[in-house]
Design a protein around this motif. Structure first.
Motif, short mmCIF file in Angstrom:
data_model
loop_
_atom_site.label_atom_id
_atom_site.label_comp_id
_atom_site.label_asym_id
_atom_site.label_seq_id
_atom_site.Cartn_x
_atom_site.Cartn_y
_atom_site.Cartn_z
N VAL A 51 15.98 -7.82 -13.80
CA VAL A 51 16.71 -8.85 -12.76
C VAL A 51 18.21 -8.63 -12.98
O VAL A 51 18.83 -8.65 -12.05
N HIS A 52 19.02 -8.63 -14.08
CA HIS A 52 20.28 -8.35 -14.11
C HIS A 52 20.77 -7.06 -13.78
O HIS A 52 21.93 -6.91 -13.30
N LEU A 53 19.79 -6.11 -13.56
CA LEU A 53 20.25 -4.77 -12.96
C LEU A 53 20.04 -4.78 -11.39
O LEU A 53 20.43 -3.49 -10.86
N GLY A 54 19.60 -5.55 -10.85
CA GLY A 54 19.32 -5.78 -9.59
C GLY A 54 20.60 -6.08 -8.69
O GLY A 54 21.46 -6.63 -9.20
N CYS A 55 20.37 -5.90 -7.37
CA CYS A 55 21.39 -6.36 -6.21
C CYS A 55 20.63 -7.77 -5.51
O CYS A 55 19.55 -7.43 -5.04
N TRP A 56 21.53 -8.71 -5.46
CA TRP A 56 20.69 -10.00 -5.13
C TRP A 56 21.49 -10.44 -4.17
O TRP A 56 23.07 -10.25 -3.90
N ASP A 57 21.27 -11.38 -3.12
CA ASP A 57 22.25 -12.05 -2.16
C ASP A 57 23.59 -12.56 -2.99
O ASP A 57 24.44 -12.67 -2.34
N ASP A 58 23.37 -12.99 -4.19
CA ASP A 58 24.20 -13.86 -4.95
C ASP A 58 24.96 -12.87 -6.19
O ASP A 58 25.79 -13.34 -6.74
N HIS A 59 24.59 -11.55 -5.80
CA HIS A 59 25.08 -10.72 -6.98
C HIS A 59 25.04 -9.25 -6.53
O HIS A 59 24.14 -8.61 -6.47
N THR A 60 26.24 -8.82 -6.05
CA THR A 60 26.40 -7.64 -5.21
C THR A 60 27.55 -6.89 -5.90
O THR A 60 28.53 -6.51 -5.37
N ALA A 61 27.21 -6.15 -7.35
CA ALA A 61 28.05 -5.64 -8.08
C ALA A 61 28.74 -4.23 -7.52
O ALA A 61 29.89 -4.24 -7.45
N MET A 62 28.08 -3.66 -6.52
CA MET A 62 28.49 -2.33 -5.97
C MET A 62 29.52 -2.83 -5.06
O MET A 62 30.69 -2.18 -5.02
N ALA A 63 29.15 -3.57 -3.97
CA ALA A 63 30.11 -3.90 -3.13
C ALA A 63 31.42 -4.64 -3.60
O ALA A 63 32.39 -4.36 -2.93
N ASP A 64 31.18 -5.58 -4.71
CA ASP A 64 32.40 -6.11 -5.57
C ASP A 64 33.16 -5.00 -5.90
O ASP A 64 34.58 -5.21 -5.77
N LEU A 65 32.79 -3.99 -6.56
CA LEU A 65 33.70 -2.88 -7.06
C LEU A 65 34.34 -2.11 -5.93
O LEU A 65 35.46 -1.86 -6.42
#
Length: 297
Positions: A51-65
């Motif tokens: 779960v914590h390695l996934g991309c979710w509507d409320d967790h977009t790590a790559m876009a944030d970087l």
């Protein structure tokens, strides 16, 4: 002279050839395990790892970087444990299909960046969990996390990560450590040596360099072990002291390795910190004899 920036100098094609196969290997193994099975990480099932390695509507790590790099690397480094706790709480009960789809989305977000975003962003600073480093180095850093969590999934019944995924994880570890050393004006270098070869880095006033090292071909400061053991020691999954005592992990030129120890004080959660602490305690122990970078990742 332009400042050298490690694996960012090698370019995104090189990095893509390392990080995307690492994603593929991890996803393939995640697809084979029962996500309800507990892992070796206390309180985490395979579900929480994925779960914590996934991309979710409320967790977009790559876009944030990418957004941080576009803004010049401004912002506050995220607190990794708090971010993980939030994402896991929100998606703890996601279905198996949803979890695997979230992993695929994160892999695709990385591939889209490497294929479509301007190459100038590769060397732009972005805010990561260990501070400001080039965006391409953060992208490669995924390979470290995927390798370590791939090893975690073994405790849930998955096959071990392939050799090249482990090597890519070591390359990412070398790159981030070297970048932090250069940012602190530390001159030095280390080789992460394995029977299959390894990765070395050098940091200095003109930046940092990362290179692949053939098996048995290293000199100077080095930490030598199997790739999985190096990653487990670097991530704090195991205590490196017993491995040293049993000669499964060898530290060469401790004094040279010790030049990097100030990084641990500046970035306590750095991947590789336990190995640097090991070097410090080796020097600091009685008679100079052994006395003894991302939370869970």
């Amino acid at each position: 002279m332009d400042r050298h920036q490690g694996m960012a100098d090698a370019g995104r094609d090189e990095v893509a050839g390392m990080v995307l196969p690492a994603w593929d290997a991890f996803i393939a193994r995640a697809a084979t395990v029962d996500l309800e099975r507990p892992s070796r990480l206390p309180g985490w099932r395979a579900q929480e790892i994925c779960v914590h390695l996934g991309c979710w509507d409320d967790h977009t790590a790559m876009a944030d970087l990418i957004a941080s790099a576009r803004a010049g690397g401004t912002g506050t480094p995220p607190e990794v444990d708090a971010v993980n706790a939030r994402v896991i709480a929100a998606h703890r009960n996601a279905s198996r299909a949803e979890v695997l789809a979230a992993l695929e989305r994160n892999r695709d977000a990385t591939a889209n960046y490497l294929a479509k975003e301007p190459v100038e962003l590769d060397t732009a600073p972005t805010v990561s969990v260990v501070g400001q480093i080039p965006l391409l180095s953060v992208v490669l850093g995924q390979a470290y996390e995927l390798a370590v969590h791939g090893l975690d999934l073994v405790s849930c019944g998955a096959a071990p990560p392939p050799t090249e995924a482990l090597q890519s994880g070591l390359a990412a570890l070398a790159d981030v450590t070297a970048g932090l050393a250069a940012s602190m004006d530390i001159t030095g270098g280390v080789t992460l040596a394995t029977p299959d070869g390894g990765w070395g880095f050098t940091a200095g006033p003109e930046g940092w360099w990362v290179r692949r090292v053939p098996a048995g071909s290293f000199a100077g400061p080095a930490v030598e072990a199997s790739a999985d053991l190096l990653l487990e020691a670097a991530s704090g999954r195991i205590n490196p002291v017993p491995a040293v005592a049993r000669r499964r992990l060898r530290v060469h030129d401790v004094g040279g390795l010790l030049t990097l120890a100030p990084i641990v004080q500046a970035v306590p959660g750095i991947p590789g910190g336990p190995i640097l602490q090991l070097a410090a305690r080796t020097v600091g122990g009685a008679g100079g004899v052994l006395g003894r970078l991302f939370g869970r990742g």
